[in-house]
Design a protein around this motif. Sequence first.
Motif, PDB file in Angstrom:
ATOM      1  N   GLY A 127       0.836  -1.192   0.000  1.00  0.00           N
ATOM      2  CA  GLY A 127       0.000   0.000   0.000  1.00  0.00           C
ATOM      3  C   GLY A 127       0.871   1.241   0.000  1.00  0.00           C
ATOM      4  O   GLY A 127       1.944   1.260   0.613  1.00  0.00           O
ATOM      5  N   ILE A 128       0.428   2.272  -0.696  1.00  0.00           N
ATOM      6  CA  ILE A 128       1.176   3.532  -0.780  1.00  0.00           C
ATOM      7  C   ILE A 128       0.262   4.671  -0.379  1.00  0.00           C
ATOM      8  O   ILE A 128      -0.911   4.707  -0.761  1.00  0.00           O
ATOM      9  CB  ILE A 128       1.693   3.769  -2.220  1.00  0.00           C
ATOM     10  CG1 ILE A 128       2.748   2.733  -2.592  1.00  0.00           C
ATOM     11  CG2 ILE A 128       2.274   5.175  -2.372  1.00  0.00           C
ATOM     12  CD1 ILE A 128       3.192   2.809  -4.052  1.00  0.00           C
ATOM     13  N   ILE A 129       0.804   5.616   0.389  1.00  0.00           N
ATOM     14  CA  ILE A 129       0.143   6.905   0.607  1.00  0.00           C
ATOM     15  C   ILE A 129       1.057   7.993   0.053  1.00  0.00           C
ATOM     16  O   ILE A 129       2.278   7.934   0.222  1.00  0.00           O
ATOM     17  CB  ILE A 129      -0.178   7.171   2.096  1.00  0.00           C
ATOM     18  CG1 ILE A 129       1.079   7.108   2.981  1.00  0.00           C
ATOM     19  CG2 ILE A 129      -1.235   6.227   2.609  1.00  0.00           C
ATOM     20  CD1 ILE A 129       0.838   7.543   4.419  1.00  0.00           C
ATOM     21  N   THR A 130       0.479   8.960  -0.630  1.00  0.00           N
ATOM     22  CA  THR A 130       1.278  10.054  -1.196  1.00  0.00           C
ATOM     23  C   THR A 130       0.385  11.230  -1.545  1.00  0.00           C
ATOM     24  O   THR A 130      -0.794  11.060  -1.854  1.00  0.00           O
ATOM     25  CB  THR A 130       2.042   9.603  -2.455  1.00  0.00           C
ATOM     26  OG1 THR A 130       2.882  10.672  -2.909  1.00  0.00           O
ATOM     27  CG2 THR A 130       1.102   9.186  -3.577  1.00  0.00           C
ATOM     28  N   ASN A 131       0.967  12.417  -1.496  1.00  0.00           N
ATOM     29  CA  ASN A 131       0.298  13.617  -2.011  1.00  0.00           C
ATOM     30  C   ASN A 131       1.188  14.332  -3.020  1.00  0.00           C
ATOM     31  O   ASN A 131       0.971  15.507  -3.321  1.00  0.00           O
ATOM     32  CB  ASN A 131      -0.110  14.565  -0.879  1.00  0.00           C
ATOM     33  CG  ASN A 131       1.091  15.115  -0.124  1.00  0.00           C
ATOM     34  OD1 ASN A 131       2.221  14.630  -0.295  1.00  0.00           O
ATOM     35  ND2 ASN A 131       0.860  16.113   0.721  1.00  0.00           N
ATOM     36  N   GLY A 132       2.186  13.615  -3.530  1.00  0.00           N
ATOM     37  CA  GLY A 132       3.113  14.214  -4.480  1.00  0.00           C
ATOM     38  C   GLY A 132       4.170  15.064  -3.809  1.00  0.00           C
ATOM     39  O   GLY A 132       5.055  15.603  -4.480  1.00  0.00           O
ATOM     40  N   ILE A 133       4.091  15.175  -2.488  1.00  0.00           N
ATOM     41  CA  ILE A 133       5.133  15.871  -1.716  1.00  0.00           C
ATOM     42  C   ILE A 133       5.846  14.866  -0.819  1.00  0.00           C
ATOM     43  O   ILE A 133       7.076  14.846  -0.728  1.00  0.00           O
ATOM     44  CB  ILE A 133       4.536  17.016  -0.866  1.00  0.00           C
ATOM     45  CG1 ILE A 133       3.894  18.066  -1.769  1.00  0.00           C
ATOM     46  CG2 ILE A 133       5.617  17.652   0.024  1.00  0.00           C
ATOM     47  CD1 ILE A 133       3.172  19.163  -1.019  1.00  0.00           C
ATOM     48  N   HIS A 134       5.059  14.026  -0.151  1.00  0.00           N
ATOM     49  CA  HIS A 134       5.592  12.918   0.633  1.00  0.00           C
ATOM     50  C   HIS A 134       5.058  11.606   0.061  1.00  0.00           C
ATOM     51  O   HIS A 134       3.987  11.577  -0.554  1.00  0.00           O
ATOM     52  CB  HIS A 134       5.179  13.024   2.110  1.00  0.00           C
ATOM     53  CG  HIS A 134       5.877  14.111   2.856  1.00  0.00           C
ATOM     54  ND1 HIS A 134       5.376  15.390   2.930  1.00  0.00           N
ATOM     55  CD2 HIS A 134       7.042  14.108   3.572  1.00  0.00           C
ATOM     56  CE1 HIS A 134       6.197  16.143   3.645  1.00  0.00           C
ATOM     57  NE2 HIS A 134       7.210  15.392   4.050  1.00  0.00           N
ATOM     58  N   ILE A 135       5.818  10.534   0.301  1.00  0.00           N
ATOM     59  CA  ILE A 135       5.384   9.214  -0.161  1.00  0.00           C
ATOM     60  C   ILE A 135       5.912   8.151   0.800  1.00  0.00           C
ATOM     61  O   ILE A 135       7.014   8.275   1.346  1.00  0.00           O
ATOM     62  CB  ILE A 135       5.877   8.930  -1.599  1.00  0.00           C
ATOM     63  CG1 ILE A 135       5.247   7.642  -2.145  1.00  0.00           C
ATOM     64  CG2 ILE A 135       7.408   8.863  -1.665  1.00  0.00           C
ATOM     65  CD1 ILE A 135       5.480   7.452  -3.639  1.00  0.00           C
ATOM     66  N   GLN A 136       5.088   7.124   1.032  1.00  0.00           N
ATOM     67  CA  GLN A 136       5.526   6.001   1.869  1.00  0.00           C
ATOM     68  C   GLN A 136       4.878   4.720   1.381  1.00  0.00           C
ATOM     69  O   GLN A 136       3.699   4.688   1.025  1.00  0.00           O
ATOM     70  CB  GLN A 136       5.191   6.221   3.343  1.00  0.00           C
ATOM     71  CG  GLN A 136       5.773   5.144   4.253  1.00  0.00           C
ATOM     72  CD  GLN A 136       5.696   5.492   5.725  1.00  0.00           C
ATOM     73  OE1 GLN A 136       4.903   6.343   6.135  1.00  0.00           O
ATOM     74  NE2 GLN A 136       6.518   4.848   6.542  1.00  0.00           N
ATOM     75  N   LEU A 137       5.685   3.645   1.391  1.00  0.00           N
ATOM     76  CA  LEU A 137       5.224   2.314   1.011  1.00  0.00           C
ATOM     77  C   LEU A 137       5.043   1.463   2.257  1.00  0.00           C
ATOM     78  O   LEU A 137       5.882   1.485   3.160  1.00  0.00           O
ATOM     79  CB  LEU A 137       6.251   1.643   0.084  1.00  0.00           C
ATOM     80  CG  LEU A 137       5.988   0.190  -0.335  1.00  0.00           C
ATOM     81  CD1 LEU A 137       4.794   0.123  -1.288  1.00  0.00           C
ATOM     82  CD2 LEU A 137       7.233  -0.410  -0.980  1.00  0.00           C
ATOM     83  N   PHE A 138       3.949   0.689   2.296  1.00  0.00           N
ATOM     84  CA  PHE A 138       3.655  -0.223   3.400  1.00  0.00           C
ATOM     85  C   PHE A 138       3.533  -1.643   2.854  1.00  0.00           C
ATOM     86  O   PHE A 138       3.084  -1.853   1.727  1.00  0.00           O
ATOM     87  CB  PHE A 138       2.351   0.164   4.103  1.00  0.00           C
ATOM     88  CG  PHE A 138       2.417   1.488   4.811  1.00  0.00           C
ATOM     89  CD1 PHE A 138       2.728   1.554   6.168  1.00  0.00           C
ATOM     90  CD2 PHE A 138       2.183   2.671   4.125  1.00  0.00           C
ATOM     91  CE1 PHE A 138       2.790   2.771   6.819  1.00  0.00           C
ATOM     92  CE2 PHE A 138       2.252   3.894   4.774  1.00  0.00           C
ATOM     93  CZ  PHE A 138       2.568   3.949   6.120  1.00  0.00           C
ATOM     94  N   ARG A 139       3.924  -2.616   3.692  1.00  0.00           N
ATOM     95  CA  ARG A 139       3.809  -4.027   3.319  1.00  0.00           C
ATOM     96  C   ARG A 139       2.839  -4.726   4.260  1.00  0.00           C
ATOM     97  O   ARG A 139       2.862  -4.490   5.471  1.00  0.00           O
ATOM     98  CB  ARG A 139       5.182  -4.707   3.408  1.00  0.00           C
ATOM     99  CG  ARG A 139       5.133  -6.215   3.148  1.00  0.00           C
ATOM    100  CD  ARG A 139       6.526  -6.793   2.918  1.00  0.00           C
ATOM    101  NE  ARG A 139       7.327  -6.895   4.106  1.00  0.00           N
ATOM    102  CZ  ARG A 139       7.513  -8.024   4.802  1.00  0.00           C
ATOM    103  NH1 ARG A 139       6.915  -9.144   4.425  1.00  0.00           N
ATOM    104  NH2 ARG A 139       8.292  -8.037   5.858  1.00  0.00           N
ATOM    105  N   ARG A 140       2.011  -5.581   3.699  1.00  0.00           N
ATOM    106  CA  ARG A 140       1.074  -6.378   4.495  1.00  0.00           C
ATOM    107  C   ARG A 140       1.573  -7.804   4.587  1.00  0.00           C
ATOM    108  O   ARG A 140       1.938  -8.415   3.588  1.00  0.00           O
ATOM    109  CB  ARG A 140      -0.312  -6.356   3.857  1.00  0.00           C
ATOM    110  CG  ARG A 140      -1.349  -7.223   4.581  1.00  0.00           C
ATOM    111  CD  ARG A 140      -2.692  -7.122   3.879  1.00  0.00           C
ATOM    112  NE  ARG A 140      -3.701  -7.919   4.554  1.00  0.00           N
ATOM    113  CZ  ARG A 140      -4.045  -9.161   4.215  1.00  0.00           C
ATOM    114  NH1 ARG A 140      -3.438  -9.755   3.207  1.00  0.00           N
ATOM    115  NH2 ARG A 140      -4.983  -9.805   4.871  1.00  0.00           N
TER     116      ARG A 140
END
Length: 454
Positions: free
Chosen positions: A123-136
């Motif tokens: 899963g990824i969250i981003t607003n084009g300024i910050h970004i982070q990847l998560f693993r399940r």
Amino acid sequence: MMTTINWGQVLDSIPENAIEAIVNSQFVSVLIEALGFTKNDQFPQFPTGQGAQKVDFAARKNTESEKFLFSPVAPYLLVEGKGRAIATGAKINLAEGTPKYNESREQIKRYLLSPNCQTAQWGIITNGIHIQLFRRHGKVVIPATACTLINKSNISAIVQHIKSLIDNPPQALTVCIYNNKGGVGKTTTTLNLAAILRKQKKKVLVVDFDSQRDLTRTLGLDVGTITLSDCLTDTKADVNKTVVPFTHIDKPGKILHFFDVIPSSEDMEDFTDQRLAESKIQKGAKRLRDILKPFVLKYDYILIDCPTQWLFFSQSSVYASDVVLIPTKHNGLASLHNAARVITQFIPEIKQVRADGGPIALPIFFNGEKLTDPALQTANQEIGKIINQAKKDGFDLLPYYWPKSTSGKDIKTIFSIPSYATVANAAFSHIPAVFLNKIALEHYSGLIKEYFLE
């Protein structure tokens, strides 16, 4: 063949006050394609199966027989985009630790664990300024990268790193069982957790990273042809030769292979001297993580048992882990307070060095004591004090002590393994209690359902 993306142009095209829809169309859709998913591999506004909730994008590589866009089931990647600002123009800060970041992190975790997303691994969250990847991994959602500030000079490297991770997913979840207080049942937990995961047909590796060798003795094991100590000091040593199978002979005389173990050797005592450990072991407390890297593609779970003192052994174990499982005693004041130290001091210390978002703490649990209502009330009173003090210091410990509590519901529920489920004499049989006792089996089954598996 994928067209090279001009990321500088992409970032310049996004208005400073872009709302979510613009970020999704001008950045997120480009990002997903850069990660190797075509337009037919994506489905916007994917229903998660949790009420009316929808994630902005779900993606899965197409097969010869079906395109994900037209058959949107079994997603592999979820992406939740956020605006740089809301409609009124107020800026959105997605930096780690901000309220919007915390909200978005919980949102992607919720989506990854939703009914229609059980196949999603990322899963990824981003607003084009910050970004982070998560693993399940099962019920656990962990950071796979740090929450990173995007700019023109680093965006290509960030995207390539994320693509490399999602294209080559690790199989294992590495779990350190730790509390900076002795007598809370770390070794017992490690062994029975390994056993119950094996009963769920998971492939498990147990690492005895304690110079006292309690886990190794309990299982009645000898070291392999190469020892863990050898691997710590010699980077060319074959780590595969440290692994010893834990087997048991049943009544008909059949040899049963339960799980694998990297035993502790007597010369590990040398490294109780912190200065000696740092001088003799290349990379110091970072070395164990390197040793275990070959195994993350071979096992479903890697469980690490380590001593209490926050020195080389415990620092190495936490550094090597994805998550830290924290046993406590409801009637052990020190264990409850030391759990807070692990969460607010030790884990952040390791996270700062690793700079990849991990490890994280799982909620505490009560281990191996008789729990009465008055005793529970006393424990919860103390926990309330711990949470309130931490709040004054800028830490939110509520999810780690009372994870089912919300702003609207005060639920002081903590998972508990009762004393009669630990089966003390199991150690003399050199076999985990869950293989001997139905009550132990029941309660440790509850433990993995609470923390690890659906």
